[in-house]
Motif scaffolding. Sequence first.
Motif, mmCIF file in Angstrom:
data_model
loop_
_atom_site.group_PDB
_atom_site.id
_atom_site.type_symbol
_atom_site.label_atom_id
_atom_site.label_comp_id
_atom_site.label_asym_id
_atom_site.label_seq_id
_atom_site.Cartn_x
_atom_site.Cartn_y
_atom_site.Cartn_z
ATOM 1 N N ALA A 1 0.341 -0.783 0.133
ATOM 2 C CA ALA A 1 0.288 0.038 0.165
ATOM 3 C C ALA A 1 1.153 1.216 0.151
ATOM 4 C CB ALA A 1 -1.074 0.009 1.112
ATOM 5 N N ASP A 2 2.038 1.706 0.768
ATOM 6 C CA ASP A 2 2.969 2.516 1.266
ATOM 7 C C ASP A 2 3.836 2.803 -0.466
ATOM 8 O OD1 ASP A 2 2.708 2.521 3.054
ATOM 9 O OD2 ASP A 2 4.354 1.517 4.024
ATOM 10 N N TYR A 3 3.952 1.728 -1.495
ATOM 11 C CA TYR A 3 4.572 1.383 -2.871
ATOM 12 C C TYR A 3 3.709 2.256 -3.876
ATOM 13 C CZ TYR A 3 8.454 -0.629 -0.443
ATOM 14 O OH TYR A 3 9.676 -0.979 0.619
ATOM 15 N N ALA A 4 2.205 1.674 -3.212
ATOM 16 C CA ALA A 4 0.900 2.249 -4.352
ATOM 17 C C ALA A 4 0.714 3.979 -3.979
ATOM 18 C CB ALA A 4 -0.165 1.557 -4.743
ATOM 19 N N LYS A 5 1.203 3.985 -3.335
ATOM 20 C CA LYS A 5 0.803 5.386 -2.720
ATOM 21 C C LYS A 5 1.562 6.420 -3.146
ATOM 22 C CE LYS A 5 -1.967 5.523 1.582
ATOM 23 N NZ LYS A 5 -1.931 5.962 3.441
ATOM 24 N N ALA A 6 3.339 6.168 -2.495
ATOM 25 C CA ALA A 6 4.510 6.534 -3.554
ATOM 26 C C ALA A 6 4.178 6.413 -5.111
ATOM 27 C CB ALA A 6 5.642 6.126 -3.171
ATOM 28 N N LEU A 7 3.671 5.729 -6.276
ATOM 29 C CA LEU A 7 3.673 5.886 -7.532
ATOM 30 C C LEU A 7 2.565 6.449 -8.104
ATOM 31 C CD1 LEU A 7 4.125 4.325 -10.076
ATOM 32 C CD2 LEU A 7 2.844 2.565 -9.914
ATOM 33 N N SER A 8 1.405 6.580 -7.019
ATOM 34 C CA SER A 8 0.191 7.508 -7.433
ATOM 35 C C SER A 8 0.796 9.313 -7.107
ATOM 36 C CB SER A 8 -0.587 7.550 -5.908
ATOM 37 O OG SER A 8 -1.602 8.346 -6.185
#
Length: 490
Positions: free
Chosen positions: A109-116
């Motif tokens: 979820a953290d990586y997804a937020k950073a990517l977003s």
Amino acid sequence: MEGIQIEWVESGDIFLASPATKKILSQSLKVGVLFSGGPASGGNDVLAGLYHTLKKIHPDSELIGFLGGPFGLLENRAKKIELSDIEKHQKQGGFDLLGTGRTKLETEADYAKALSAIETLKLDGLVFIGGDDTNTNAYHLATHLEKANNRCTIVGVPKTIDGDLKSAYIETSFGFDTATRVYGELIGNISKDAISSLKYTHFIRLMGRTASHIALECALMTHPNLTYISEEVLNKKLTLKEVVEEVVELLEMRAKRGKNYAVILLPEGLIEAIFEIKVLLQELSRLEAKGGDKKDLSKESLTLLQSLPEDFQRMLLFERDPHGNVQVSKIETEKLLSLMVEKRLKEKKSEVSFNPLHHFFGYEGRCATPSLFDTTYSYELGCVSALLIRDKRSSTMASVKGLAGSPSTWRMQGVPLRLLMGQEERKGRVQAVIKKSLVDLGGPVFQKFKKERENWKLEDGYLSPGPMQLSNFLITNTLKLENKNFSEIP
Ligand code: FBP
């Protein structure tokens, strides 16, 4: 800065910068940047080098700062950095332009937020200014972005006062020079007070986490009567009792010569290097990972824990940062040691007149106005970061080589982060993290200290370096010795 006239030439794994053709991009770059972990002097100069080089690469390039460290990236809390911000903060201490934090990127979820956030802002590059934990985040994010086919270039910048990011590729981190000069001045002042007042034993704890680079550099700068180096304590498997006995012996020898005063330096990592405390902390960390309780500790560890004053028990049990590190900055080792020394002196009915004073130097040196070395070096690191992004060298750390020489001979490099990775046990699990560099007991810096330290025990050869002179370009004793310059060490 010849930044714009630099081209990356691959030599093995390192990307060497060599002066070559001008390379002005036809399109502007949009680059994000964040501070992470503890502040270190020079951070604003990294921003200045980055900003100026991006503008030279293309005048419409933009620099976007994430607020509050990695948390700002996850929440996409950002602001555009303007020239006026750079002019106001360059050559000043502090990370206050953006703020900092210790949020760890660990879940999908953290990586997804950073990517977003990266996609929303359409970033061409993202610069992580931080220490080992931050650059570990940078490495894992770069891997995730590659998998997601995102082309944002991730670059790390070696920041930490602790000096533990060095390696064959990184000569030093920015901030170490300034911090050790601030502490050196304070220790020098205290030593002069000790030898004037003739009645106090000063226990001075210094920041640096597990590594004792700060304590070692400060010892070479100021010649205290006793300095512990955690790596040596660990290597010799010294117990708490042995550490206490060594201090007691020093005080008794000095008292026999009529010297009821002393200056003792303690690295903050000393507490976790002492043999039985290290075992206790390892057991606690494994228990925590399994959800166990302190009563499941081994008999020895439980007895040790219960023998410590309550405050210390609490500190050892609960103080952890988001990366699972014991928060040694919160553990008052100087007070624990002095309490135990006092108790031992009483038991021995010693003649020593013992008046302890306690100090902790850490926060005083992290936001000081940067030394000339740190402003110059940090600015270059900012330039290298911009060039790495221009040339799409993702998952790299900005590096400057040849720091012991004149800045005109420094060489810019990019180092793949994977070359800096190792494994460490965190929260009871072995994890891939950027390797911490500890004091090398066979290396020239420790060896120089070892050769001198006996003389400092009884003779009071204290040195007082005085306030840092911002117009003097100096390098630390550590850098000098690591570059085989033995002649200029006092
Ligand atoms: P980093 O540069 O690795 O973030 O650590 C620097 C440091 O000053 C350590 O020496 C110290 O133990 C720690 O930060 C203190 O943490 P905090 O800033 O959270 O109080």
